[in-house]
Enzyme design. Structure first.
Site, PDB file in Angstrom:
ATOM      1  N   ASP A 169      73.848 -28.521  66.340  1.00  0.00           N
ATOM      2  CA  ASP A 169      75.146 -27.842  66.392  1.00  0.00           C
ATOM      3  C   ASP A 169      75.715 -27.871  64.986  1.00  0.00           C
ATOM      4  O   ASP A 169      76.583 -28.668  64.654  1.00  0.00           O
ATOM      5  CB  ASP A 169      76.059 -28.569  67.382  1.00  0.00           C
ATOM      6  CG  ASP A 169      77.448 -27.941  67.440  1.00  0.00           C
ATOM      7  OD1 ASP A 169      77.629 -26.831  66.887  1.00  0.00           O
ATOM      8  OD2 ASP A 169      78.347 -28.561  68.020  1.00  0.00           O
ATOM      9  N   PRO A 191      77.390 -28.534  53.536  1.00  0.00           N
ATOM     10  CA  PRO A 191      76.656 -29.687  54.069  1.00  0.00           C
ATOM     11  C   PRO A 191      75.631 -29.326  55.156  1.00  0.00           C
ATOM     12  O   PRO A 191      74.692 -30.070  55.387  1.00  0.00           O
ATOM     13  CB  PRO A 191      77.757 -30.610  54.605  1.00  0.00           C
ATOM     14  CG  PRO A 191      79.040 -29.877  54.506  1.00  0.00           C
ATOM     15  CD  PRO A 191      78.845 -28.701  53.612  1.00  0.00           C
TER      16      PRO A 191
END
Ligand code: AG3
Length: 283
Positions: A156, A163
């Site tokens: 997810d 990042p």
């Protein structure tokens, strides 16, 4: 009334806006800008670096669809690794299954979890289940150390910038493959086919996953607050096929409460528009 709007640019020429009643929180963490807004139409919502992550109003669609299709293909899943998902939404859906023994959630940014616990209790409640173990670590580093350990890996992530970028690499998918048991399934958020930048990300993700997994399919859902509203998920596995191996009667008998997912919709979700099929088959 104040005329305050949150906007996400979908392309240089298209933006999506929600009228906000206020900004409840704002923090620059070591990884990103974390914001929580409140709105009349979508309730509270979380953005990271200005990009929509979830709203109280439509998060159920995303979190159900990233979780239940895999569970209905293999209702015997016992161990799950969740990467990203610092809002707790995926953990909340997984915790509905009594048969699941362990849920490892690996979120790189501890602050996302803290902010969601404070402002988005409807998803963060997922972390309250005793089977959930939170790890504040880089997802790629964590999964590199796992072998034959998980029946399901759910990725997810954010979009493939910042990042979350490593979670779209071939190396990462290879490590997920090694982390999975022999009937293992990998589900990932797979971007949108509509606007060209998103479509590029979804094609390259699909190409890389298909290089690593013998089964690599894509399914769709309607998510009003993501670009174009048309969102895709990847279903990859070592053996199980997403529609052919669907155990509908068994899943139905579990009585898992959902508002979007059901086993009829499951079959339909894997039926893709022609232009999407063509994009996936190119290269
Ligand atoms: N997952 C992020 C999906 C990507 C949204 N992209 C966008 N708005 N451009 C969010 C985490 C939900 N648990």
């Amino acid at each position: 009334m104040d005329d305050l709007w949150y906007s996400e640019y979908y392309t240089p020429n298209v933006r999506f806006s929600i009228r906000v009643t206020g900004q409840l929180y704002r923090e620059t963490s070591s990884y990103q800008l974390i914001s929580v807004f409140d709105s009349a139409e979508f309730g509270r919502f979380l953005t990271l670096d200005g990009i929509m992550m979830l709203t109280e109003r439509d998060e159920f669609i995303y979190h159900e669809m990233i979780t239940h299709p895999a569970m209905a293909v293999n209702p015997n899943i016992r161990t799950v690794l969740v990467i990203g998902a610092g809002d707790g939404g995926v953990a909340r859906e997984l915790a509905k299954y009594r048969s699941i023994e362990r849920i490892d959630v690996v979120e790189i940014d501890e602050r996302v979890v803290a902010v969601c616990r404070e402002y988005l209790p409807g998803t963060a409640c997922g972390f309250d289940d005793p089977r959930v173990h939170l790890h504040f670590q880089d997802g790629l580093k964590f999964v590199r150390h796992a072998q034959d350990a998980y029946d399901l890996v759910i990725v997810d992530s954010t979009d493939p910038f910042g990042p979350g970028e490593v979670l779209f690499t071939r190396e990462f998918y290879g490590s997920c493959h090694r982390a999975l048991t022999e009937n293992g399934i990998l589900v990932n958020q797979h971007e949108s086919p509509f606007y060209s930048e998103d479509a590029k990300a979804m094609r390259s993700a699909h190409r890389r996953i298909a290089q690593v997994f013998p089964v690599s399919r894509v399914y769709q859902a309607h998510i009003p607050t993501y670009p174009s509203g048309h969102w895709l998920f990847g279903f990859a596995s070592k053996a199980l096929l997403p529609t052919e191996n669907l155990r509908a009667a068994e899943w139905d008998a579990l009585g898992i409460p959902t508002r979007y997912y059901n086993t009829n919709l499951h079959r339909g979700a894997f039926a893709l528009p022609t232009y999407v099929e063509e994009m996936l088959h190119e290269g």
